[in-house]
Write a protein that holds these residues in place. Structure first.
Motif, short mmCIF file in Angstrom:
data_model
loop_
_atom_site.label_atom_id
_atom_site.label_comp_id
_atom_site.label_asym_id
_atom_site.label_seq_id
_atom_site.Cartn_x
_atom_site.Cartn_y
_atom_site.Cartn_z
N MET A 1 -13.95 -17.79 38.24
CA MET A 1 -13.19 -18.60 37.30
C MET A 1 -13.72 -18.33 35.89
O MET A 1 -14.92 -18.41 35.66
N ASN A 2 -12.83 -18.05 34.94
CA ASN A 2 -13.29 -17.81 33.58
C ASN A 2 -13.46 -19.14 32.83
O ASN A 2 -13.16 -20.21 33.37
N GLU A 4 -11.87 -20.58 30.34
CA GLU A 4 -10.65 -21.38 30.12
C GLU A 4 -10.21 -22.06 31.41
O GLU A 4 -9.80 -23.22 31.41
N GLU A 5 -10.29 -21.35 32.52
CA GLU A 5 -9.92 -21.94 33.82
C GLU A 5 -10.86 -23.10 34.18
O GLU A 5 -10.42 -24.13 34.70
N LYS A 6 -12.15 -22.92 33.92
CA LYS A 6 -13.11 -24.00 34.18
C LYS A 6 -12.80 -25.23 33.33
O LYS A 6 -12.85 -26.36 33.81
N TYR A 7 -12.46 -24.99 32.06
CA TYR A 7 -12.15 -26.10 31.18
C TYR A 7 -10.88 -26.82 31.62
O TYR A 7 -10.82 -28.05 31.62
N GLN A 8 -9.87 -26.07 32.03
CA GLN A 8 -8.63 -26.69 32.50
C GLN A 8 -8.88 -27.51 33.77
O GLN A 8 -8.32 -28.59 33.94
N ALA A 9 -9.75 -27.02 34.65
CA ALA A 9 -10.12 -27.77 35.85
C ALA A 9 -10.85 -29.06 35.47
O ALA A 9 -10.63 -30.12 36.07
N GLU A 10 -11.71 -28.98 34.45
CA GLU A 10 -12.43 -30.17 33.96
C GLU A 10 -11.44 -31.20 33.43
O GLU A 10 -11.55 -32.39 33.73
N LEU A 11 -10.46 -30.75 32.65
CA LEU A 11 -9.45 -31.67 32.10
C LEU A 11 -8.63 -32.33 33.21
O LEU A 11 -8.35 -33.52 33.16
N LYS A 12 -8.28 -31.54 34.24
CA LYS A 12 -7.53 -32.08 35.36
C LYS A 12 -8.35 -33.14 36.10
O LYS A 12 -7.84 -34.21 36.42
N GLN A 13 -9.64 -32.85 36.34
CA GLN A 13 -10.50 -33.82 37.02
C GLN A 13 -10.69 -35.07 36.17
O GLN A 13 -10.69 -36.19 36.68
N SER A 14 -10.83 -34.91 34.87
CA SER A 14 -10.99 -36.04 33.97
C SER A 14 -9.77 -36.95 34.03
O SER A 14 -9.89 -38.18 34.06
N ASP A 15 -8.58 -36.36 34.09
CA ASP A 15 -7.35 -37.15 34.18
C ASP A 15 -7.32 -37.93 35.49
O ASP A 15 -6.97 -39.11 35.51
#
Length: 183
Positions: A1-2, A4-15
């Motif tokens: 996972m690059n 940006e993908e890690k950050y998008q996963a973090e945002l999804k989990q935060s939501d």
């Protein structure tokens, strides 16, 4: 996972965490509130006039130092436990529940000081919720840290309300006036 993908996963989990409140989700609000409150303290210390400027000259640096240290400690607690933290200006703006208005710096000193007290009070709502969640999630070091933060904030509210000539809870949030428990 690059990255940006890690950050998008973090945002999804935060939501997800914010829709099913967790201690970590509440911490995002607390950390953002501390960051914004520090900015507001600094602004008031620069612009407040009258007796409030004297009060702030004695207390603003102590408040700023304490809030900065707390901000750092809470971030470390979260990262040490695999939780995400607010890291962008947009996240701080999204998660804070403190009101901002650039015109406030021209308000009377006592009004600026009372606005800071109301911000302290707002922070207690998130802190008490996070303490309960940390205890439920068996996260004792977070519960202890937040309990100490809550005690410190309550003392600052008392000292400042006394200075302003207010009763302890005068003008502050009253749970009986609000049936909405959602954050």
């Amino acid at each position: 996972m690059n990255a940006e993908e890690k950050y998008q996963a973090e945002l999804k989990q935060s939501d997800i965490d914010h829709h099913t409140p967790t201690a970590g989700a509440m911490m995002g609000h607390i950390i953002a509130n501390l960051a914004i409150h520090s900015l507001k303290i600094n602004q008031a210390s620069l612009f407040a006039r009258g007796a409030a400027s004297l009060f702030l000259s004695e207390n603003a640096k102590k408040w700023l130092d304490f809030e900065k240290e707390e901000f750092e400690q809470l971030n470390h607690l979260l990262v040490n436990n695999g939780e995400s933290i607010p890291t962008t200006t947009d996240q701080f703006k999204e998660f804070t529940m403190l009101e901002e208005n650039g015109a406030d710096k021209y308000d009377y000193g006592d009004a600026q000081l009372f606005a800071l007290v109301k911000d302290f009070d707002t922070q207690t709502l998130f802190i008490t919720k996070a303490i309960a969640l940390a205890e439920k999630e068996d996260w004792p070091e977070l519960a202890q840290n937040l309990t100490n933060l809550l005690a410190w904030i309550k003392e600052q509210i008392r000292l400042t309300q006394n200075f302003l000539g207010h009763d302890l809870r005068e003008g502050l949030y009253n749970e009986e006036d609000d049936d909405d428990d959602d954050f």
